[in-house]
Design a protein around this motif. Structure first.
Motif, PDB file in Angstrom:
ATOM      1  N   TYR A 136       2.673  -1.027  73.373  1.00 31.78           N
ATOM      2  CA  TYR A 136       3.222  -0.598  72.090  1.00 31.78           C
ATOM      3  C   TYR A 136       4.034  -1.781  71.575  1.00 31.78           C
ATOM      4  O   TYR A 136       4.756  -2.410  72.359  1.00 31.78           O
ATOM      5  CB  TYR A 136       4.131   0.623  72.235  1.00 31.78           C
ATOM      6  N   PRO A 137       3.921  -2.128  70.298  1.00 30.94           N
ATOM      7  CA  PRO A 137       4.708  -3.261  69.793  1.00 30.94           C
ATOM      8  C   PRO A 137       6.190  -3.086  70.110  1.00 30.94           C
ATOM      9  O   PRO A 137       6.761  -2.021  69.851  1.00 30.94           O
ATOM     10  CB  PRO A 137       4.442  -3.221  68.287  1.00 30.94           C
ATOM     11  N   GLY A 138       6.798  -4.118  70.673  1.00 29.67           N
ATOM     12  CA  GLY A 138       8.212  -4.054  71.021  1.00 29.67           C
ATOM     13  C   GLY A 138       8.525  -4.599  72.399  1.00 29.67           C
ATOM     14  O   GLY A 138       9.685  -4.873  72.713  1.00 29.67           O
ATOM     15  N   TYR A 139       7.491  -4.776  73.232  1.00 31.58           N
ATOM     16  CA  TYR A 139       7.737  -5.357  74.555  1.00 31.58           C
ATOM     17  C   TYR A 139       7.920  -6.871  74.417  1.00 31.58           C
ATOM     18  O   TYR A 139       7.102  -7.560  73.805  1.00 31.58           O
ATOM     19  CB  TYR A 139       6.588  -5.054  75.506  1.00 31.58           C
ATOM     20  N   ILE A 140       9.004  -7.370  74.979  1.00 31.95           N
ATOM     21  CA  ILE A 140       9.349  -8.784  74.879  1.00 31.95           C
ATOM     22  C   ILE A 140       9.706  -9.300  76.267  1.00 31.95           C
ATOM     23  O   ILE A 140      10.468  -8.663  77.007  1.00 31.95           O
ATOM     24  CB  ILE A 140      10.533  -9.009  73.918  1.00 31.95           C
ATOM     25  N   GLY A 141       9.136 -10.462  76.620  1.00 35.12           N
ATOM     26  CA  GLY A 141       9.506 -11.137  77.855  1.00 35.12           C
ATOM     27  C   GLY A 141      10.501 -12.251  77.560  1.00 35.12           C
ATOM     28  O   GLY A 141      10.372 -12.962  76.560  1.00 35.12           O
ATOM     29  N   THR A 142      11.502 -12.400  78.403  1.00 36.05           N
ATOM     30  CA  THR A 142      12.537 -13.421  78.221  1.00 36.05           C
ATOM     31  C   THR A 142      12.656 -14.261  79.481  1.00 36.05           C
ATOM     32  O   THR A 142      12.807 -13.715  80.581  1.00 36.05           O
ATOM     33  CB  THR A 142      13.899 -12.770  77.914  1.00 36.05           C
ATOM     34  N   ASP A 143      12.555 -15.581  79.313  1.00 35.65           N
ATOM     35  CA  ASP A 143      12.720 -16.468  80.456  1.00 35.65           C
ATOM     36  C   ASP A 143      14.142 -16.349  80.988  1.00 35.65           C
ATOM     37  O   ASP A 143      15.119 -16.419  80.226  1.00 35.65           O
ATOM     38  CB  ASP A 143      12.428 -17.915  80.050  1.00 35.65           C
ATOM     39  N   ALA A 144      14.266 -16.136  82.294  1.00 27.82           N
ATOM     40  CA  ALA A 144      15.575 -15.885  82.899  1.00 27.82           C
ATOM     41  C   ALA A 144      16.532 -17.059  82.757  1.00 27.82           C
ATOM     42  O   ALA A 144      17.753 -16.878  82.773  1.00 27.82           O
ATOM     43  CB  ALA A 144      15.407 -15.518  84.370  1.00 27.82           C
ATOM     44  N   LYS A 145      16.018 -18.288  82.620  1.00 29.71           N
ATOM     45  CA  LYS A 145      16.880 -19.473  82.536  1.00 29.71           C
ATOM     46  C   LYS A 145      17.030 -19.985  81.106  1.00 29.71           C
ATOM     47  O   LYS A 145      18.130 -20.299  80.659  1.00 29.71           O
ATOM     48  CB  LYS A 145      16.329 -20.581  83.430  1.00 29.71           C
ATOM     49  N   THR A 146      15.928 -20.076  80.374  1.00 27.87           N
ATOM     50  CA  THR A 146      15.961 -20.729  79.052  1.00 27.87           C
ATOM     51  C   THR A 146      16.054 -19.761  77.894  1.00 27.87           C
ATOM     52  O   THR A 146      16.229 -20.178  76.745  1.00 27.87           O
ATOM     53  CB  THR A 146      14.696 -21.582  78.877  1.00 27.87           C
ATOM     54  N   ASP A 147      15.908 -18.454  78.147  1.00 34.61           N
ATOM     55  CA  ASP A 147      15.889 -17.434  77.096  1.00 34.61           C
ATOM     56  C   ASP A 147      14.702 -17.578  76.148  1.00 34.61           C
ATOM     57  O   ASP A 147      14.698 -17.021  75.046  1.00 34.61           O
ATOM     58  CB  ASP A 147      17.191 -17.434  76.275  1.00 34.61           C
ATOM     59  N   GLU A 148      13.674 -18.307  76.538  1.00 39.13           N
ATOM     60  CA  GLU A 148      12.461 -18.407  75.727  1.00 39.13           C
ATOM     61  C   GLU A 148      11.810 -17.025  75.632  1.00 39.13           C
ATOM     62  O   GLU A 148      11.726 -16.292  76.618  1.00 39.13           O
ATOM     63  CB  GLU A 148      11.490 -19.403  76.360  1.00 39.13           C
ATOM     64  N   LYS A 149      11.327 -16.674  74.422  1.00 31.51           N
ATOM     65  CA  LYS A 149      10.767 -15.355  74.192  1.00 31.51           C
ATOM     66  C   LYS A 149       9.244 -15.379  74.285  1.00 31.51           C
ATOM     67  O   LYS A 149       8.584 -16.302  73.804  1.00 31.51           O
ATOM     68  CB  LYS A 149      11.171 -14.835  72.809  1.00 31.51           C
TER      69      LYS A 149
END
Length: 713
Positions: free
Chosen positions: A637-650
């Motif tokens: 479902y639109p809305g899932y986002i992955g975030t890099d634990a160190k750099t906060d890259e999305k």
């Protein structure tokens, strides 16, 4: 024989090589513990690639082993998984153990079993005591404000009769009850994970999630969900909800009818409506939570429209006072429509459809300056108050959800009623093909029509005629006599709209409310002595007695049926049982729910991952020369986002294979990504708009104490 992937780690490992010939499972247990009375959180850290593995929590009491509600709970396969449960007891737990059953498929590795004391039992009984004292305080305050003890006794008797089936250890297991149990469980899980409002709960589909709350309003289910959070079983939490729904329906109905009619007529109308066969059938035989909750608000909609069309324009000098007066005129309709929206979308559609018919039936008044202004204010206020649900709902329909497509296939005429079912005054709850009826309301409608034919002078003549006509229209629409299939065959547009009704007998909810108004108009219009000394009071009594007898007859038949059972723990629920599965994305393959492992694309190597509810942490590397992907075990479902634990890259989730959420990984990426669901900013703005609207309404209501009075044109 399966490989041994945990040779360098401590813990408990079992695979099918350790099973003797002819055995179906291997059962292992944790060391025994003697635990003091209290509540405890049990956490099982495990990995496995089989299915149907289970765990139970047992203790020794009265010379035998006893299991808690969490008996034979399934362990979802995957790596570094956590199974978490709560146990509580008011007595000492002797020889407490966690029993684990391996079914012979794949392997099962238990790395840790943690038992930690919690405060759940203390919080649970603290809440119970607070609710008890609040209830006693309300009863005392209510007792001192009682003007007519007979009215109170009548309402309490109504509540008692309608709640009879929940006073026991078990419960009638209606058609949809498991789905609503799961909605309660999913809502409690979402709140526990920090979502508010809950949109997509990780409870569903073995952790894949499901957008039930996004399309089926869960506002009122917060009541049983909160009871689940303090440790009440899902069955008892649902019983609390039924009780609350019956209390709400009784007092809202009395309030709405008393604003429109005399004391006697209002009492008759409340009895007829609260004990109506269709409402009771929805509660106990169908477990149609949305429909019977929505029925609590139908009388408020009728009252609101009555005030909008009949109350004269305010003559206050100041704009502020004029605004407050006009707001109080539309307020019952605002609460009524909002309550229906918060209960059941299909009921909302039906009520809006009937409201449009009512507008055209009163077209001259509808397009007067006074009424059109109030209707515009009503629509605007209802939208703002429910923006938190409506904006995400309509915004998400562009996501390829099956809700409309599946409903189009409904055979409306096959699901319609026969006249025998419709005119049954004493429906039998034991039948497989259920009797749906408006019950005793038909008698009042027949008398009203007889008075019209004999041209007798009647009070509230226009109101009675409109409600009778629209009520009979609802009955007609619910039967096989209406050509539903011929109309839906005209085109896909009409089929798409009307097909979502699914069952034409759903019109009986609104039909019952409308014909109840007819009955009250009949009681108001009858002379004191009808014929041969029969008084209006006796006729009112006969209608009420017939309603009570019909309700008791239904309860008796229900009590002698096979629809009873007990649902006490999560083992009785199945998170993949989605009823009609209307809210699955179109590309979903339900078979993926059997495995919660991420799926790596070409060149991607997964080092490890850990999934806890709606959050997944995964360490991986894309060693390929091109962009690749990893499919996460969350339904897309639109809305899932992955975030890099160190750099906060999305990493924005997109649709992956078989309905999973996919993250695209650039060549050479290496790191740990934390994936979770996040709402759009538009939805958060809608939440704030609804909160602001609710606050304004609360302030305006608080500034003026409503005086009980009859409203007449």
């Amino acid at each position: 024989m399966d490989s041994f992937p945990y040779s360098d780690q401590s813990g408990l490992y079992v695979d099918n090589s350790m099973m003797e010939d002819g055995t179906e499972s291997v059962d292992v247990s944790s060391p025994s513990l003697d635990l003091p009375a209290g509540s405890y959180t049990i956490e099982i850290q495990y990995s496995g690639n089989g299915t149907s593995n289970q765990y139970s929590c047992d203790y020794y009491y009265h010379n035998k082993w006893n299991a808690f509600e969490n008996e034979n709970v399934g362990l979802t396969d995957g790596q570094n998984m956590t199974a978490r449960t709560e146990v509580s007891s008011l007595t000492k737990l002797n020889d407490f153990q966690v029993q684990i059953s391996y079914n012979g498929n794949g392997y099962l590795y238990i790395s840790e079993i943690n038992v930690r004391e919690s405060h759940a039992l203390v919080i649970k009984y603290l809440v119970y005591f607070v609710l008890l004292f609040l209830g006693l305080d309300l009863i005392i305050r209510f007792y001192h404000s009682i003007k007519d003890p007979k009215d109170v006794c009548a309402k309490l008797l109504l509540i008692f009769i309608t709640c009879l089936p929940i006073f026991g250890n078990d419960l009638p297991l209606g058609n949809d009850i498991n789905f609503h149990f799961e909605r309660i469980e999913a809502l409690a899980t979402g709140i526990r994970e920090g979502q508010l409002p809950v949109r997509i709960s990780s409870y569903w589909n073995n952790g894949y999630g499901y957008a039930s709350s996004l399309y089926y309003n869960d506002l009122f289910l917060l009541i049983p969900a909160l009871f689940r959070l303090i440790g009440t079983s899902v069955q008892n939490a649902y019983k609390v909800y039924i009780f609350a729904a019956n209390v709400l329906t009784t007092y809202v109905t009395w309030y709405a009818f008393r604003k429109m009619f005399s004391h006697r007529a209002s009492l008759v109308g409340t009895v007829l409506y609260v004990l109506s066969p269709y409402r009771l059938m929805c509660i106990y035989r169908r477990a149609a939570v949305g429909e019977y909750t929505a029925m609590a608000f139908f009388p408020l909609v009728i009252l609101g429209l009555f005030q909008i069309y009949t109350v004269a324009q305010s003559k206050e000098n100041t704009r502020k006072k004029c605004f407050e007066n006009e707001l109080h005129i539309i307020l019952p309709a605002v609460i009524g429509y909002s309550g229906i929206i918060s209960s059941h979308i299909i009921s909302t559609f039906l009520v809006v459809l009937l409201t449009v018919i009512f507008f055209f039936a009163n077209i001259k008044k509808t397009f007067s300056k006074r009424v059109i202004g109030r209707l515009a204010a009503l629509a605007f206020t209802v939208f703002c108050l429910n923006a938190w649900f409506l904006i995400p709902l309509f915004d998400s329909f562009r996501n390829g959800i099956q809700a409309i497509g599946k409903a189009q296939k409904a055979d409306l005429e096959a699901n319609s009623l026969s006249l025998l079912q419709l005119f049954n005054l004493f429906p039998d709850a034991r039948k497989v093909k259920m009797d749906y009826s408006v019950g005793v309301c038909l008698i009042g409608a027949a008398v009203w029509i007889a008075l019209a034919i004999t041209k007798r002078e009647r009070k509230d003549q226009k109101l009675g005629n409109i409600c009778t006509g629209m009520g009979l229209l609802c009955l007609f629409l619910s039967t096989y006599l209406f050509p539903w299939n011929a109309i839906t065959a005209i085109g896909t547009g009409i089929s798409g709209i009307l097909g979502n009704i699914q069952f034409p007998w759903r019109f009986l909810g609104a039909g019952t409310a409308l014909l109840t108004i007819t009955c009250m108009c009949t009681v108001e219009s009858m002379p004191d002595a009808v014929c041969n000394g029969v008084s209006k009071k006796k006729v009112s009594g006969i209608l009420c007695v017939l309603s009570f007898l019909a309700a008791l007859f239904m309860n008796y038949n229900l009590g002698n049926s096979d629809y009873w059972g007990t649902v006490t723990g999560p083992n009785a629920l199945n998170s993949t049982d989605l009823s009609g599965a209307e809210y699955l994305p179109n590309q979903t393959d339900p078979s993926i729910f059997q495995s919660v492992d991420p799926v790596a694309g070409d060149g991607v190597v997964i080092d490890h991952y850990h999934k806890d509810g709606g959050t997944l942490e995964i360490a991986l590397e894309n060693s390929g020369a091109e962009e690749s992907y990893v499919d996460i075990p969350f339904l897309y479902y639109p809305g899932y986002i992955g975030t890099d634990a160190k750099t906060d890259e999305k990493f924005i989730g997109i649709s992956g294979e078989s309905g999973r959420t996919r993250l695209l990984l650039p060549s050479g990426y290496s790191g740990t990504i934390v994936v979770r669901y996040s709402e759009r900013k538009l939805w958060r703005a809608a939440d704030l708009l609804s909160l602001l609207t609710a606050a304004v309404l609360a302030v305006v209501i608080g500034r003026r104490k409503l005086q009980p009075r009859q409203l007449r044109s």
